[in-house]
Design an enzyme around this catalytic site. Structure first.
Site, short mmCIF file in Angstrom:
data_model
loop_
_atom_site.label_atom_id
_atom_site.label_comp_id
_atom_site.label_asym_id
_atom_site.label_seq_id
_atom_site.Cartn_x
_atom_site.Cartn_y
_atom_site.Cartn_z
N CYS A 37 -21.33 -35.56 76.86
CA CYS A 37 -22.31 -36.12 76.97
C CYS A 37 -24.71 -36.07 76.90
O CYS A 37 -24.76 -35.71 75.94
CB CYS A 37 -22.80 -37.18 77.96
SG CYS A 37 -23.04 -36.66 79.49
N CYS A 54 -27.39 -40.68 74.20
CA CYS A 54 -26.49 -40.41 75.23
C CYS A 54 -27.95 -39.53 75.47
O CYS A 54 -28.16 -39.11 77.05
CB CYS A 54 -25.78 -39.03 75.17
SG CYS A 54 -23.61 -39.67 75.01
S1 SF4 Z 1 -21.47 -42.94 76.41
FE1 SF4 Z 1 -24.14 -42.52 75.56
S2 SF4 Z 1 -23.50 -43.06 74.05
FE2 SF4 Z 1 -21.84 -43.88 74.57
S3 SF4 Z 1 -23.08 -46.40 75.13
FE3 SF4 Z 1 -22.96 -44.15 77.24
S4 SF4 Z 1 -24.73 -43.76 76.71
FE4 SF4 Z 1 -24.56 -44.62 74.76
#
Ligand code: SF4
Length: 225
Positions: free
Chosen positions: A221, A113
């Site tokens: 996030c 994230c």
């Molecule tokens: S929510 Fe966060 S951890 Fe999950 S794919 Fe998207 S960016 Fe990556």
């Protein structure tokens, strides 16, 4: 911080309507304000565009979205008086996989994230003095005290949450009354929609965000907390 005063103290802020907060922000920041959208719905983008046509709508294009979310983004671009800006990470998914290993979201969602959502948005926000988000107090315990207007220390911009006090029913009613596109996944068991690998269907009546990073402590996030 931008040389301005906020419209009233905290109590006044809690009472102000979304339209009044947006009107204040448009007067203060004009085109130096952007709207952030996860493309769950287009209510905030529509509300702001009514007062600031062709406002920039920042969409965090992580590379991991559901097709329905990309479709909602495309429909928003076609149907609203907004300028959709895709905010992309430095690395493509393939480049991230090569550098950090595949499915980083499983092993370290915080890092994923941070790279795919938080850092790109922070960089994009350097072009603005304020951002409007769709944050609502009823969405999660972490958002219970969300103010209508605040100083966003992390991103060094004013943060405006015009819908902070809105309920799900108000959002649905506004979208229906204005014929707005909403993400079809909302009617398919996904009351809160993020990246596909980190979003699951939830049972009717369950916590609406329980399908996000299910089975982990993570509930945000990092963009808003
Ligand atoms: S929510 Fe966060 S951890 Fe999950 S794919 Fe998207 S960016 Fe990556």
């Amino acid at each position: 911080m931008h040389g301005t005063s906020l419209p009233g103290g905290p109590d006044t802020q809690r009472e102000a309507s979304a339209e009044a907060v947006i009107a204040w922000a448009v007067r203060e920041f004009g085109p130096w304000m952007a709207v952030a959208s996860s493309m769950q719905d287009t209510v905030l983008a529509h509300l702001v565009a009514k007062q600031l046509p062709w406002v920039d709508v920042l969409f965090g294009d992580t590379g991991y979205h559901f097709a329905e979310t990309i479709g909602t983004r495309d429909a928003a671009e076609l149907s609203l008086d907004v300028n959709v800006v895709d905010v992309r990470p430095e690395l493509t998914v393939a480049e991230q996989d090569a550098k950090h290993g595949a499915r980083l979201y499983e092993r370290d969602p915080e890092q994923c994230c941070a790279m795919r959502k938080v850092a790109p948005m922070r960089k994009a926000l350097r072009n603005y003095e304020a951002w409007a988000t769709g944050l609502r107090r009823g969405e999660a315990s972490t958002r219970r005290n969300a103010p209508l207007i605040t100083w966003d220390e992390k991103n060094q911009v004013v943060k405006i949450n015009p819908l902070a006090g809105w309920t799900d029913e108000q959002v649905d009613a506004y979208a229906a009354a204005n014929g707005l596109i909403v993400n079809p996944l909302l009617d398919d068991g996904y009351p809160s929609i993020g990246c596909a690998p980190c979003t699951q269907r939830v049972e009717a009546g369950a916590d609406k965000r329980s399908g996000r990073w299910a089975g982990r402590d993570k509930v945000e996030c990092g963009l808003h907390a």
